[in-house]
Design a protein around this motif. Structure first.
Motif, mmCIF file in Angstrom:
data_model
loop_
_atom_site.group_PDB
_atom_site.id
_atom_site.type_symbol
_atom_site.label_atom_id
_atom_site.label_comp_id
_atom_site.label_asym_id
_atom_site.label_seq_id
_atom_site.Cartn_x
_atom_site.Cartn_y
_atom_site.Cartn_z
ATOM 1 N N LEU A 150 1.010 -1.266 -0.119
ATOM 2 C CA LEU A 150 0.274 0.140 -0.230
ATOM 3 C C LEU A 150 0.605 1.818 -0.228
ATOM 4 N N PRO A 180 -0.341 6.846 2.331
ATOM 5 C CA PRO A 180 -1.332 7.714 3.072
ATOM 6 C C PRO A 180 -2.279 6.707 3.302
ATOM 7 N N LYS A 181 -2.301 5.627 1.966
ATOM 8 C CA LYS A 181 -3.217 4.384 3.041
ATOM 9 C C LYS A 181 -2.550 3.862 3.786
ATOM 10 N N GLU A 239 -0.698 4.636 6.134
ATOM 11 C CA GLU A 239 -1.716 5.332 7.462
ATOM 12 C C GLU A 239 -2.460 4.960 7.383
ATOM 13 N N ALA A 240 -3.560 4.968 7.158
ATOM 14 C CA ALA A 240 -5.127 4.892 7.006
ATOM 15 C C ALA A 240 -4.837 3.280 7.228
ATOM 16 N N TYR A 241 -4.685 2.380 7.001
ATOM 17 C CA TYR A 241 -4.777 1.501 6.926
ATOM 18 C C TYR A 241 -4.620 1.723 8.744
ATOM 19 N N ASP A 276 -6.775 2.483 11.327
ATOM 20 C CA ASP A 276 -8.089 2.066 11.893
ATOM 21 C C ASP A 276 -8.247 0.959 12.501
#
Length: 460
Positions: free
Chosen positions: A191, A194-195, A197-199, A202
């Motif tokens: 990934l 940014p994705k 870090e978002a994952y 979550d």
């Protein structure tokens, strides 16, 4: 009140005892004695206003009222004058007059105070009270820098604050280091950043449990809106690593260390002048001999005696006013007997009583050991002075008491005469020595007995 050393008639002593009882009644000492002494011990000062009916002054003190030491202050006004110095033709300041009085102000601000600022300092006024109308006693601990009188608990303030701070720090450290925190290694694969870090956030929102320590209440509570010292660690791991992994960080290894807290606790106990053994919960009351009494107990007993002597100045002031107002004594008579009056407090210190008992027992045993040598190597007066540790006044008083009891029939008239009774007086060299029996002319011993006595004397 002990008046044994006061050289006055028994009727006067009886009146003094009655007036002292009245002083205790005015103070309500039976029910409030502990509170009065405790207040003086903490504040270092205690003031009482003596109220007297001017129309009936012969009735003595009508009432005593407690005055808060924050609102009253003793003032000394010194008037100086100039006088020429003949040696170097200069002028020197000499004290012409000194005036003492008390100022009462319920705001706690007095004229001439420079340590306070505000609009009311310049116009500060107070009620002027004569020094004879106030009975007061201080702790004697005076700070010349601040010009204040401190209480006996003043030196315990610093160790108390240090101990409180150390205990709070220990609690915070234990709460923060006690749990075992986890480390989450999250596999984010390929990934983008940014994705990834978002994952990761979550996953954190689903498993994270924040625990916060509240220092004001001492509680531990959940709080998901603040950064916490107890939250877990979340670390992303790229593809090609070992995948998702959870490990555990160990908690604190030295959480049982209490040396710092114990040090400041003992320091606080020493500042209170109380034996540490009395404050420890694991040490019980020891009914040992005087040889087993610790040095701390002896120091504590002397400290209590100093406190009592200092506090008895309050009784002396009130008793003086009462006796002078009622015409029992004059001011000059009071100054003559003031040092002879003893204020006897209840003594509940078992160690002190045990020490006196052991000393008396040892002296009596020594007396029994030297009694056989009275009249040969020791005199009665020497034994009473060095073995029994009696002073000249005590010897005279004991002789008088024995003589009175012998005349009244309370004791056997011939008791103690072999050791020297009041008859003939102590120190008589003839007492304690065996006298030769007086024989009649027809009852003289024969020559054989005389020869035996002479040979026995030679052997001796």
């Amino acid at each position: 009140l002990d008046l044994d050393l006061v050289k006055m008639s028994e009727s006067i002593k009886k009146k003094i005892n009655l007036e002292f009882t009245e002083i205790l009644r005015l103070l309500d000492w039976k029910y409030r004695g502990h509170d009065i002494f405790r207040r003086w011990y903490i504040d270092g000062r205690i003031f009482y206003h003596k109220l007297v009916d001017q129309k009936q002054a012969r009735k003595g003190i009508a009432e005593v009222r407690y005055v808060d030491p924050k609102f009253i202050k003793k003032v000394r006004v010194i008037e100086k004058g100039k006088e020429a110095n003949k040696e170097n033709s200069s002028e020197i300041d000499l004290v012409q007059k000194t005036q003492e009085f008390f100022i009462f102000n319920d705001s706690g601000v007095y004229p001439g105070m420079t340590s306070f600022t505000g609009p009311g300092v310049k116009n500060a006024q107070g009620l002027k009270i004569a020094p004879d109308a106030i009975a007061y006693v201080t702790s004697g601990i005076y700070n010349p820098t601040t010009k204040q009188v401190y209480g006996y608990l003043q030196k315990a303030i610093k160790p108390t604050n240090q101990l409180r701070m150390m205990e709070d720090a220990l609690v915070i450290y234990r709460i923060s280091r006690a749990p075992e925190r986890r480390i989450f290694y999250i596999d984010v694969g390929n990934l983008p950043k940014p994705k990834a870090e978002a994952y990761l956030k979550d996953v954190m929102s689903r498993y994270r449990n924040k625990v916060v320590y509240d220092g004001s209440t001492g509680e531990v509570k959940d709080d998901r809106n603040q950064m916490s010292m107890l939250e877990d660690f979340w670390l992303p791991r790229r593809e090609g690593g070992r995948g998702t992994e959870i490990t555990t960080l160990p908690g604190g290894q030295n959480l049982g260390e209490m040396a710092d807290v114990t040090y400041f606790q003992e320091k606080l106990y020493k500042s209170l002048n109380i034996p540490v053994s009395r404050l420890m919960s694991d040490s019980g009351f020891n009914m040992g001999r005087s040889s087993e009494i610790t040095r701390d107990e002896i120091k504590f007993t002397k400290f209590i005696q100093r406190l009592r002597k200092r506090f008895s100045g309050l009784f002396a002031d009130l008793l003086k006013t009462q006796l002078v107002l009622k015409g029992i004594l004059t001011v000059e008579d009071w100054e003559d007997i003031r040092e002879s009056i003893i204020y006897d407090f209840n003594d509940d210190n078992h160690f002190f009583e045990m020490k006196e008992s052991e000393l008396l027992k040892d002296r009596v045993e020594q007396l029994a050991g030297v009694s056989d040598y009275i009249g040969t190597y020791f005199s009665i007066e020497w034994i009473r002075k060095n073995v029994l540790q009696q002073t000249k006044l005590e010897m005279e008083e004991i002789d008088r008491q024995i003589d009175d009891e012998r005349k009244s029939g309370k004791i056997d008239p011939v008791a103690g005469q072999d050791m020297g009774g009041p008859e003939g007086g102590f120190g008589d060299p003839s007492r304690g020595i065996e006298q030769e029996p007086a024989y009649a002319d027809d009852q003289e011993p024969d020559d054989a007995d005389d020869e035996d006595d002479e040979s026995e004397n030679r052997n001796l």
